[in-house]
Design an enzyme around this catalytic site. Sequence first.
Site, short mmCIF file in Angstrom:
data_model
loop_
_atom_site.label_atom_id
_atom_site.label_comp_id
_atom_site.label_asym_id
_atom_site.label_seq_id
_atom_site.Cartn_x
_atom_site.Cartn_y
_atom_site.Cartn_z
N CYS A 104 0.80 -1.23 0.00
CA CYS A 104 0.00 0.00 0.00
C CYS A 104 0.83 1.28 0.00
O CYS A 104 0.32 2.35 -0.27
CB CYS A 104 -0.95 -0.01 1.19
SG CYS A 104 -2.01 -1.47 1.27
N HIS B 280 -3.67 6.83 3.17
CA HIS B 280 -4.03 5.57 2.52
C HIS B 280 -5.45 5.21 2.93
O HIS B 280 -5.82 5.28 4.10
CB HIS B 280 -3.05 4.48 2.95
CG HIS B 280 -3.46 3.11 2.53
ND1 HIS B 280 -3.90 2.81 1.25
CD2 HIS B 280 -3.51 1.94 3.23
CE1 HIS B 280 -4.18 1.53 1.18
NE2 HIS B 280 -3.97 0.98 2.36
N ASN C 242 -10.10 -0.62 -0.29
CA ASN C 242 -8.64 -0.53 -0.22
C ASN C 242 -8.05 -0.97 -1.55
O ASN C 242 -8.08 -2.15 -1.89
CB ASN C 242 -8.14 -1.41 0.93
CG ASN C 242 -6.63 -1.36 1.09
OD1 ASN C 242 -5.92 -0.76 0.29
ND2 ASN C 242 -6.13 -1.98 2.14
#
Length: 327
Positions: A113, A254, A284
């Site tokens: 990520c 994020h 996500n």
Amino acid sequence: MSGARITGTGSSLPDKVLTNHDLEQMVETSDEWITTRTGIRERRIAVEGEYTSTFAAEAGRRALAMSGIGADELDLIILGTVTPDFPFPATACILQKELGAHKAAAFDLSAACSGFLYGLSIATTHIRAGMAKKALVIGAEVLSRVVDWTDRNTCILFGDGAGAAVVEACADGNGILSTHIFSDGSHWDQLYLPGAGSRNPAFNPRTIDERLYYIRMEGNDVFKHAVRAMEEAASAALAANGMSPSDISLFIPHQANRRIIDATAKRLGLPEERVFVNLHNYGNTSAASIPIALDEANRSGAIKAGDIILMDAFGGGFTYGSALVRW
């Protein structure tokens, strides 16, 4: 040393939408349960014939169009992804061909990520050192291909898509003020994909029997580390530039879990109106998360010239990082 600035952003997402109500028909879960624990309401899912390169290329084209430069002017293409088209060659090389960026060095970067911020840090360093003048940094994922759709703890979280930014040399100290990247490998096995590597080859009977080709995650442990690490990375960026949270115009974290975002913002003392959130629409998207959010904020007018933008990520590895930008 020259400076570096972002001159264009772009993003690309699948058309297919998978809602929480759709997931209710697939696993034992509910819209209320997912929304309360994650903040996610829907996510985008790639269909047959769509790959990581599909979305990365389109996001790159849109970023290049905004910047006003041609792909043949690029010196560097960096793609953050954990779901490349192939183990090799690098999907970035496929992008080089698709975009017509014949002069650019191209490579993939695996930092989960945090991949986009790692790529942004490398591009900025190359530009400041005079090794490149124009770079394309992309985060792109098709996580739906490595999600176990029978595991309600993980399948609710992830989505597909790509985001991109063009980074160019500039003469002044504005633009990308600093980037900061970190890792803590002592926790690598709390968020990982155990199969399809040299430890558990793709067609090894154990890999198939134990379903090792899907994401594994210790959710509670990841949550605790994520909040601490994101606070650390954000604080490093502020300290390096002699700034405080009150100087931040917009915080782009994020987009993994709304509770992580809220907890990090609270620790930094940032009010809700200065935190950009699009998690509810996309879930996500790993390395694509921050550049998709950056592009959405940019195109919607949420970012204005002179704004101070703080980007902050955490991912498997564990990796984490931040970037502070004067727009």
